[in-house]
Design a protein around this motif. Structure first.
Motif, PDB file in Angstrom:
ATOM      1  N   ASP A  23       1.718   4.396  -3.737  1.00  0.00           N
ATOM      2  CA  ASP A  23       1.014   5.508  -3.083  1.00  0.00           C
ATOM      3  C   ASP A  23      -0.343   5.087  -2.532  1.00  0.00           C
ATOM      4  OD1 ASP A  23       3.161   7.036  -3.797  1.00  0.00           O
ATOM      5  OD2 ASP A  23       2.181   8.014  -5.494  1.00  0.00           O
ATOM      6  N   ARG A  24      -1.062   4.275  -3.287  1.00  0.00           N
ATOM      7  CA  ARG A  24      -2.404   3.872  -2.853  1.00  0.00           C
ATOM      8  C   ARG A  24      -2.355   3.096  -1.542  1.00  0.00           C
ATOM      9  NH1 ARG A  24      -6.676   0.132  -6.360  1.00  0.00           N
ATOM     10  NH2 ARG A  24      -8.346   0.133  -4.802  1.00  0.00           N
ATOM     11  N   GLU A  25      -1.416   2.157  -1.434  1.00  0.00           N
ATOM     12  CA  GLU A  25      -1.299   1.358  -0.212  1.00  0.00           C
ATOM     13  C   GLU A  25      -0.912   2.232   0.985  1.00  0.00           C
ATOM     14  OE1 GLU A  25       0.079   0.592  -3.086  1.00  0.00           O
ATOM     15  OE2 GLU A  25      -0.981  -1.254  -3.682  1.00  0.00           O
ATOM     16  N   LEU A  26      -0.011   3.167   0.769  1.00  0.00           N
ATOM     17  CA  LEU A  26       0.413   4.051   1.856  1.00  0.00           C
ATOM     18  C   LEU A  26      -0.736   4.945   2.312  1.00  0.00           C
ATOM     19  CD1 LEU A  26       3.928   5.053   0.449  1.00  0.00           C
ATOM     20  CD2 LEU A  26       3.462   3.482   2.331  1.00  0.00           C
ATOM     21  N   GLU A  27      -1.486   5.467   1.369  1.00  0.00           N
ATOM     22  CA  GLU A  27      -2.616   6.330   1.721  1.00  0.00           C
ATOM     23  C   GLU A  27      -3.688   5.549   2.468  1.00  0.00           C
ATOM     24  OE1 GLU A  27      -3.886   7.949  -1.980  1.00  0.00           O
ATOM     25  OE2 GLU A  27      -2.095   9.224  -2.226  1.00  0.00           O
ATOM     26  N   GLN A  28      -3.956   4.330   2.027  1.00  0.00           N
ATOM     27  CA  GLN A  28      -4.974   3.521   2.685  1.00  0.00           C
ATOM     28  C   GLN A  28      -4.569   3.173   4.108  1.00  0.00           C
ATOM     29  OE1 GLN A  28      -8.128   2.587   1.644  1.00  0.00           O
ATOM     30  NE2 GLN A  28      -8.249   1.936   3.781  1.00  0.00           N
ATOM     31  N   GLU A  30      -2.680   4.952   6.082  1.00  0.00           N
ATOM     32  CA  GLU A  30      -2.868   6.165   6.888  1.00  0.00           C
ATOM     33  C   GLU A  30      -4.304   6.233   7.394  1.00  0.00           C
ATOM     34  OE1 GLU A  30      -1.066   8.542   8.051  1.00  0.00           O
ATOM     35  OE2 GLU A  30       0.847   8.422   7.005  1.00  0.00           O
ATOM     36  N   ILE A  31      -5.250   5.914   6.517  1.00  0.00           N
ATOM     37  CA  ILE A  31      -6.658   5.916   6.918  1.00  0.00           C
ATOM     38  C   ILE A  31      -6.920   4.851   7.974  1.00  0.00           C
ATOM     39  CG2 ILE A  31      -9.015   5.521   6.093  1.00  0.00           C
ATOM     40  CD1 ILE A  31      -8.089   6.679   3.381  1.00  0.00           C
ATOM     41  N   GLN A  65       5.081   4.654   8.862  1.00  0.00           N
ATOM     42  CA  GLN A  65       3.888   5.484   9.014  1.00  0.00           C
ATOM     43  C   GLN A  65       3.309   5.359  10.417  1.00  0.00           C
ATOM     44  OE1 GLN A  65       1.741   3.930   5.431  1.00  0.00           O
ATOM     45  NE2 GLN A  65       1.389   6.088   5.002  1.00  0.00           N
TER      46      GLN A  65
END
Length: 397
Positions: A23-28, A30-31, A65
Motif C-alpha cells: 500500500d505504501r508504494e502504491l500511495e507514494q 500516486e503522489i 496506476q
C-alpha cells in the motif's frame, strides 16, 4: 475444496487477488504522478529485491496506476545480451500511442513520431536481430533529432519530445524497466544521464525500474548522482500480518476461513515470500476438504508444494547451471546456512577454501552464475543467491 474457485495465483508476474503489503508504494506513486503532471520536482523510482518477492507484480501495479491517470506508458524487460535502444523505442512508441489519439494537433504528433523513428533507425543490425517490431512507417524520420548515435543524447532528445507531447494534455510519460540490472553498464549510465537532464528540465517523464538487490549498487557505479536521482524501494518478504491478509482475504471472498494454527504453519514454511505465499495457498486450498482450512490440511499439502517448487521454481534454475557452477552454489549453500534459509551472503574467499581451489580459478563459475541471474554480488568479495530458500533446496538435494 473446489479447484475452480481456487483464488491463489502463483504465476510469474501474475497479480495475486490481494496485493498485500504494498500500500505504501502504491500511495507514494500516486503522489509522484500528480506532482510530475503538475510540473513539480519528483524522482523516478527503483524497486529492488530477490526473485519471488513481487517486484514485477508491483511494477505492473504502478503502471496500472499511470494508465488510470491517462498517462502514456510503456514497459521493457532488459536482457544482458541486448541493447536497450530498440526496446526503449518500442516502449516509447506504446506510450505515444496512448496519448496521441487525444492530442488536437496532428502535426505535433507526427513530429514526435518522426523523432521516435529517427531514434529507432539508429540501431545496428545486431540490435534488431530477432525483433519483429519496426518504427512507425507512416511518417518520415526527423533529421538531426535523437539520431546522433550517442545513446545518452538520443534518449534525452526522445524523452524531451515525448514528455512535451504528453505535457500538452496535462499528463506525463512513464517508462517501466524490468530486470534493470541486466542493462549493460555504458547504457545504464546513458539512461541515468538522460533521466538526470529530464528531471532538471521538470519534464513530465519518469522511469521506474525493477531489479535484483545489487541494482542500486550498479546504478551508483554508473553515475555518482544516481543515489539522488531515484527513490529506492526495497521489496522484501511480507510481515506476518500482511501474509495472513494475502491468505485470508481471497479465501473470505469465497466463503472460506483459515484456522490460526494453519496460518502459523504456512508462515513458517514460506517466510512470507510472496511467491511462496501464493504457491502454498494454491496447493493447500486444493488439498483442504472444507472450511475452515486447518493445520492438517497444510501438513498434507506441504510436500506437494515443495515438490512443485523443486521442479519449477528451483529446479529450472539449477538445471541452467554448469557442473562447475553447481559446485559453486552447493558450496555457497553449505557456507551460508543460517539454520533457516541458507541464503545469507558468503565470502568468495570462503567458497574457494571450501572447494580447495584458488579464488581466480573459480571466477568463471561465479561470473557465469551472476550473468544467469542465479547469484549476485551486493558488495565486493561476497555473493548471495538471488532466489530465497535456494540454499535450503540445494542442501536437500
Amino acid at each position: 475444496m473446489d479447484p475452480i474457485r481456487n483464488p491463489y495465483a502463483p504465476g510469474a508476474g501474475q497479480r495475486p487477488p490481494e496485493l498485500a503489503g504494498r500500500d505504501r508504494e502504491l500511495e507514494q506513486f500516486e503522489i509522484t504522478l500528480e506532482r510530475v503532471a503538475a510540473g513539480r520536482p519528483e524522482r523516478s523510482m527503483v524497486l529492488s529485491g530477490l526473485r519471488g518477492v513481487g517486484k514485477t507484480v508491483l511494477l505492473n501495479a504502478l503502471r496500472s496506476q499511470a494508465v488510470k491517470r491517462a498517462w502514456g506508458t510503456g514497459k521493457i524487460e532488459a536482457r544482458p545480451d541486448r541493447s536497450i535502444r530498440v526496446p526503449v523505442a518500442q516502449a516509447v512508441h506504446a506510450a505515444v500511442r496512448e496519448v496521441a489519439h487525444r492530442h488536437r494537433d496532428p502535426d505535433r504528433v507526427d513530429q514526435v513520431a518522426g523523432v521516435l523513428k529517427a531514434y529507432a533507425l539508429r540501431t545496428t543490425l545486431a540490435d534488431r536481430k530477432g525483433l519483429g517490431w519496426v518504427p512507425p512507417l507512416d511518417v518520415p524520420a526527423t533529421k538531426g533529432r535523437a539520431d546522433s548515435g550517442d545513446l545518452e543524447l538520443d534518449l534525452l532528445e526522445l524523452f524531451t519530445d515525448v514528455a512535451g507531447l504528453a505535457g500538452d494534455l496535462g499528463v506525463g510519460i512513464a517508462v517501466f524497466v524490468d530486470e534493470m540490472q541486466d542493462i549493460e553498464a555504458g547504457e545504464l549510465a546513458a539512461l541515468c544521464g538522460a533521466c538526470h537532464e529530464i528531471s532538471q528540465q521538470g519534464a513530465p517523464l519518469v522511469v521506474v525500474g525493477a531489479g535484483l538487490p545489487h541494482l542500486p549498487v550498479a546504478l551508483a557505479a554508473s553515475r555518482s548522482y544516481s543515489e539522488r536521482l531515484f527513490r529506492y524501494v526495497s521489496v522484501d518478504r511480507l510481515p506476518r500480518e500482511m501474509a495472513d491478509r494475502a491468505w485470508r482475504v481471497p479465501a473470505a471472498d469465497e466463503g472460506v476461513e483459515f484456522e490460526q494454527e494453519a496460518l502459523d504453519e504456512l508462515y513458517r514454511l514460506t517466510d512470507g515470500y510472496p511467491y511462496f505465499v501464493q504457491a502454498y495457498g494454491k496447493v493447500v486450498w486444493d488439498a483442504a476438504v472444507g472450511s475452515p482450512i486447518g493445520v492438517d490440511d497444510v501438513a498434507e499439502a506441504a510436500p506437494l508444494a515443495e515438490s512443485e517448487l523443486a521442479i519449477g521454481f528451483f529446479g529450472a534454475r539449477y538445471e541452467r547451471a554448469t557442473p562447475a557452477e553447481r559446485d559453486y552454489m552447493t558450496a555457497m549453500a553449505d557456507l551460508g546456512a543460517d539454520g533457516a534459509t541458507g541464503d545469507g551472503p558468503v565470502a568468495t574467499a570462503e567458497v574457494a577454501r571450501h572447494l580447495d581451489r584458488k579464488p581466480q580459478s573459480l571466477s568463471p563459475a561465479r561470473d557465469g552464475l551472476i550473468k544467469k541471474g542465479l547469484v549476485y554480488s551486493g558488495e565486493r568479495g561476497s555473493v548471495a543467491f538471488t532466489v530465497p530458500h535456494f540454499g535450503r533446496f540445494l542442501r536437500a538435494r
